[in-house]
Scaffold this active site. Structure first.
Site, mmCIF file in Angstrom:
data_model
loop_
_atom_site.group_PDB
_atom_site.id
_atom_site.type_symbol
_atom_site.label_atom_id
_atom_site.label_comp_id
_atom_site.label_asym_id
_atom_site.label_seq_id
_atom_site.Cartn_x
_atom_site.Cartn_y
_atom_site.Cartn_z
ATOM 1 N N GLU A 1 0.822 -1.211 0.000
ATOM 2 C CA GLU A 1 0.000 0.000 0.000
ATOM 3 C C GLU A 1 0.857 1.263 0.000
ATOM 4 O OE1 GLU A 1 -2.978 -0.110 -0.697
ATOM 5 O OE2 GLU A 1 -3.444 -2.198 -0.297
ATOM 6 N N HIS B 1 1.789 2.072 -3.617
ATOM 7 C CA HIS B 1 0.746 2.834 -4.319
ATOM 8 C C HIS B 1 0.793 4.307 -3.930
ATOM 9 C CE1 HIS B 1 -1.195 -0.574 -6.083
ATOM 10 N NE2 HIS B 1 -1.636 -1.080 -4.950
ATOM 11 N N ASP C 1 -4.977 -5.076 -9.039
ATOM 12 C CA ASP C 1 -4.151 -4.078 -9.715
ATOM 13 C C ASP C 1 -3.792 -4.530 -11.125
ATOM 14 O OD1 ASP C 1 -4.170 -2.673 -7.315
ATOM 15 O OD2 ASP C 1 -2.304 -3.607 -6.620
#
Length: 266
Positions: free
Chosen positions: A26, A29, A100
């Site tokens: 995370e 990202h 993703d």
């Protein structure tokens, strides 16, 4: 949070190693979205397990009237940042990136086959907006072109994955700080990224409109002469029909331009 990701899943037990993988994913990202001009602004990142995901990042999509090639590429790079971070900093890749990869693959094929945004097939679109052709049984191009579409889509994804790793290596210290902060707090916000990386050097589309018009509206302020002409035209009973731009949405991926906060599953 409950609507998008579901309720917190307190019974979903994960190991510390898995939790670290999610945090670094995370943070990947978040880091790349902060460091690319056209990626959607970050709202929140969490590694709290929920019904639909082990971790998630929320972004606020900008309501663009047109999407340029650079917008697609920055979003793809940001989307691939999770897997790239796992590979770079944990020396592993996991199944957590499946959502993703699905989204990036669809977008790459749309760029090539629908929007004519590839080097080898420029300005060609095989999208049938009329709905009269059944591409499920016949394709409007040769097998050679189909192979070229595959090749171009793979090239786009590979380039953005390489770019994602380069950005993460350049900002490795900040990324790792962010990941460790996630491990401790489990939830971070845009303010935390600004504290680690500094303020983003690019204004959002909304900020640009405010600076341009002084009121945040998309219609630019007109000079006095143009205002008078517009008033006269409005009073005329014969009004011209304005030109419109065709809808640019990608088939089967309408959520890309959704005006609500977007979630990226780990």
């Amino acid at each position: 949070n409950r609507i998008i990701g579901g309720l917190e899943k307190k019974t979903k037990i994960i190991t510390q190693t898995e939790k670290k993988s999610i945090a670094y994913h995370e943070a990947g990202h978040a880091t790349i979205s902060w460091m690319t001009e056209h990626a959607n602004p970050l709202v929140k990142v969490t590694i709290v397990p929920r019904v639909e995901a082990l971790g998630a990042a929320w972004y606020l999509p900008e309501e663009r009237q047109l999407t340029a090639r650079e917008h697609f590429l920055d979003e793809m790079c940001s989307t691939l940042g999770g897997r790239a971070a796992e590979e770079l900093f944990l020396n592993q890749i996991s199944t957590g990136a499946i959502n993703d990869l699905e989204r990036v693959t669809k977008r790459a094929y749309a760029m090539v086959a629908y929007f004519g945004m590839s080097d080898q097939l420029p300005n060609l679109s095989y999208y049938d907006s009329s709905g009269n052709s059944d591409y499920g049984f016949t394709k409007p191009y040769s097998e050679k072109t189909a192979e070229l579409i595959d090749s171009e889509a793979k090239k786009i994804v590979a380039e953005q994955y390489k770019r994602a790793k380069e950005i993460l290596l350049q900002h490795a210290e900040g990324h790792n700080k962010l990941a460790e902060l996630l491990l401790v707090r489990e939830v971070i916000f845009a303010e935390d990224l600004e504290e680690i990386f500094g303020k983003r050097p690019w204004a959002s589309r909304h900020d640009e409109l405010i600076l341009q018009n002084g009121n945040g509206e998309e219609t630019p302020a007109l000079p006095n002469a143009e205002k008078k002409a517009e008033t006269a035209e409005a009073e005329d009973t014969a009004l011209a029909q304005p030109n419109t731009i065709a809808d640019q949405s990608i088939p089967s991926e309408s959520t890309d331009q959704d005006v609500t906060a977007k979630e990226k599953d780990s």
